[in-house]
Design an enzyme around this catalytic site. Structure first.
Site, short mmCIF file in Angstrom:
data_model
loop_
_atom_site.label_atom_id
_atom_site.label_comp_id
_atom_site.label_asym_id
_atom_site.label_seq_id
_atom_site.Cartn_x
_atom_site.Cartn_y
_atom_site.Cartn_z
N LYS A 4 0.81 -1.21 0.00
CA LYS A 4 0.00 0.00 0.00
C LYS A 4 0.85 1.27 0.00
CE LYS A 4 -4.16 -1.73 2.06
NZ LYS A 4 -5.16 -1.32 3.03
N GLU A 17 -9.53 2.76 -4.95
CA GLU A 17 -10.42 3.09 -3.84
C GLU A 17 -10.03 4.43 -3.22
OE1 GLU A 17 -11.92 -1.24 -2.38
OE2 GLU A 17 -10.42 -0.29 -1.11
N ARG A 49 -7.88 -6.85 -9.14
CA ARG A 49 -8.67 -8.07 -9.43
C ARG A 49 -10.11 -7.66 -9.63
NH1 ARG A 49 -11.35 -7.70 -4.71
NH2 ARG A 49 -10.12 -7.03 -2.94
P1 ADP Z 1 -8.35 -2.98 3.16
O1 ADP Z 1 -7.34 -3.22 2.09
O2 ADP Z 1 -8.06 -3.76 4.40
O3 ADP Z 1 -9.76 -3.14 2.68
P2 ADP Z 1 -8.52 -0.07 2.93
O4 ADP Z 1 -7.33 0.81 2.96
O5 ADP Z 1 -9.17 -0.31 1.61
O6 ADP Z 1 -8.15 -1.47 3.62
O7 ADP Z 1 -9.61 0.48 3.92
C1 ADP Z 1 -10.81 -0.22 4.23
C2 ADP Z 1 -11.78 0.69 4.93
O8 ADP Z 1 -11.21 1.22 6.14
C3 ADP Z 1 -12.17 1.93 4.13
O9 ADP Z 1 -13.20 1.68 3.21
C4 ADP Z 1 -12.61 2.86 5.26
O10 ADP Z 1 -13.90 2.52 5.71
C5 ADP Z 1 -11.62 2.56 6.36
N1 ADP Z 1 -10.44 3.48 6.26
C6 ADP Z 1 -9.31 3.27 5.57
N2 ADP Z 1 -8.46 4.33 5.66
C7 ADP Z 1 -9.07 5.24 6.45
C8 ADP Z 1 -8.74 6.57 6.93
N3 ADP Z 1 -7.58 7.15 6.65
N4 ADP Z 1 -9.64 7.19 7.72
C9 ADP Z 1 -10.83 6.61 8.04
N5 ADP Z 1 -11.20 5.38 7.63
C10 ADP Z 1 -10.36 4.69 6.85
#
Ligand code: ADP
Length: 450
Positions: A116, A275, A291
């Site tokens: 990431k 995302e 994916r």
């Molecule tokens: P994963 O790969 O585990 O799915 P993500 O980075 O896509 O992780 O984040 C998943 C979810 O976590 C997001 O959709 C959001 O709801 C929450 N999230 C991620 N980053 C943040 C942030 N900086 N602040 C608040 N919520 C967050």
């Protein structure tokens, strides 16, 4: 054109991929664990190979068994679906080493986006904004504390190798930081084999908005609009919509084209999702999934593109069959994830499906692997079905969703259908008034009233 695809997955996504293959006249090979010999994907495939015992390490993550199954069945390609080996760069590389096509991006792109920190740096170079935070991994507690102070509390500590909503810890204030940081680092090492963590500002009430892209190997890349996946429990999506009620058509068009151009420049191949978190009119990148995603059908509904079919074709070296200007979004779509879980406690529910009746009618799509008499095994993810509704307007879509959820009968196990019915009737949902914190509050209020 290829003749045979091995599907290295199970459940509804394996069935979804099988359907695309059949529509293309491609033969299918299912793989399965000993717990899944009666599963729908095995029944529908032209051939099937048992690849091991029920635990995923011994079957759906068993790389030698899967590659051997592809070789002995004379398959030309492997489709990994989502989860399991879909974002494993080593696996993608090994598939190609065996002279098979991996239906996904090049291993280098999977590795780049799977880290990431690297992903954030890459998209920054593309000119996209990321959530304010540390520049890369923070390896010492002292340094991390300083950066957290600069970012401002609350701060989120995230695992570089994280995924599936795991590997995140929030520190609301400096006193909570040391403990959260240490736990996050330790958990990252155990879960992802990589203890690199980084810091992000913890956004208070954002929406989760993601853009779908697809690219061929000739540099053509197209975006297929966004999905709003704000309704989440424990950072896992439960309900998704397309389009989002907060983006204007002009914003979607210009932002989508910007992403597509960047993806083309990267030389990316196949489907992917970028995302973002949306707050105060801005989209901040959080990660890219390399994916097909669980929620891809809502994009299919509003764009008319069969994403899995196109994904297979571009992996086989074909040109994208449409351009950006060909894509015209129509209507509104909602997907509800039907998990085999108690709708109040979210305890997983396993057992035999005693009665099964699916809803139908215009604009109703069910992607599932269920049938009457099917025994849900206890070893795997609880997602058993997805209901996807399409209608001309969001209001009509919600009305159709309520009707279809009411028709859906799954007896013998608990499912999230009652939760989705409550959501579809909730005034906030009806008004499109929600963010990523909404669902947890909604669940808490509902459990209080019981
Ligand atoms: P994963 O790969 O585990 O799915 P993500 O980075 O896509 O992780 O984040 C998943 C979810 O976590 C997001 O959709 C959001 O709801 C929450 N999230 C991620 N980053 C943040 C942030 N900086 N602040 C608040 N919520 C967050």
């Amino acid at each position: 054109m290829i003749k045979k695809i091995l599907i290295a997955n199970r459940g509804e996504i394996a069935v979804r991929i099988l359907r695309a293959c059949k529509d293309l006249g491609i033969q299918t090979v299912a793989v399965h664990s000993t717990a899944d010999s009666e599963a729908m994907h095995v029944r529908l495939a032209d051939e099937s190979v048992c690849i091991g015992a029920p635990p995923v390490r011994e079957s759906y993550l068993n790389v030698p068994a899967i590659i051997s199954a592809a070789c002995i069945t004379g398959s030309d390609a492997i489709h990994p679906g989502f989860g399991f080996l879909s974002e494993n760069a080593t696996f993608a590389h090994m598939v190609e080493e065996h002279g098979l096509i991996f239906i996904g991006p090049k291993a280098d792109h999977i590795a780049m986006m799977g880290d990431k920190i690297m992903a954030k740096k890459t998209v920054q170079r593309m000119g996209l904004e990321t959530v304010p935070g540390s520049e890369g991994a923070v390896k010492s507690l002292d340094k991390a504390m300083k950066i957290a102070e600069e970012i401002g509390y609350p701060v989120l500590i995230k695992a570089a190798g994280g995924g599936g909503g795991r590997g995140m810890k929030v520190a609301m204030s400096p006193d909570e930081f040391a403990e959260a940081y240490t736990i996050a680092q330790r958990e990252a090492q155990v879960a992802f084999g990589n203890d690199n963590v980084y810091l992000e500002k913890f956004l208070k009430n954002p929406r989760h908005i993601e853009f779908q892209i697809i690219a061929d190997k000739y540099g053509n890349a197209v975006h297929l609009g966004e999905r709003d996946c704000s309704l989440q429990r424990r950072n896992q999506k439960v309900w998704e919509e397309a389009p989002s009620t907060v983006l204007t058509p002009e914003f979607r068009d210009s932002f989508g084209r910007k992403i597509a151009a960047a993806i083309s420049k990267l030389g990316y191949l196949g489907v992917g999702t970028l995302e973002f978190l949306y707050e105060d009119g801005k989209l901040y990148f959080i990660e890219m999934n390399t994916r097909i995603q669980v929620e891809h059908p809502i994009t299919e509904a509003i764009s008319g593109v069969d994403l899995v079919r196109e994904q297979i074709l571009v992996a086989c070296g074909e040109k994208l069959s449409f351009t950006q200007d060909d894509i015209k979004f129509k209507g509104h779509a909602i997907e509800c994830r039907i998990n085999a879980e108690n709708p109040l406690t979210f305890m997983p529910s396993v057992g035999v499906i005693r009665r099964y009746h699916v809803p139908g009618g215009i604009g109703v799509r069910i992607d599932s692997a269920l049938y009457e008499g099917y025994k849900i095994p206890p070893y795997y993810d609880s997602l058993i079905s997805k209901i996807i509704i399409h209608a001309r307007t969001r209001e009509q879509c919600l009305a159709r969703l309520r009707r279809a959820l009411g028709e859906y009968v799954i007896e013998g196990i608990d499912s999230l259908i009652p939760l989705h019915l409550r959501l579809a009737n909730d005034p906030h949902i009806i008004n499109g008034d929600f963010d990523i914190r909404f669902l947890e509050r909604f669940i808490e209020n509902n459990s209080d009233s019981k």
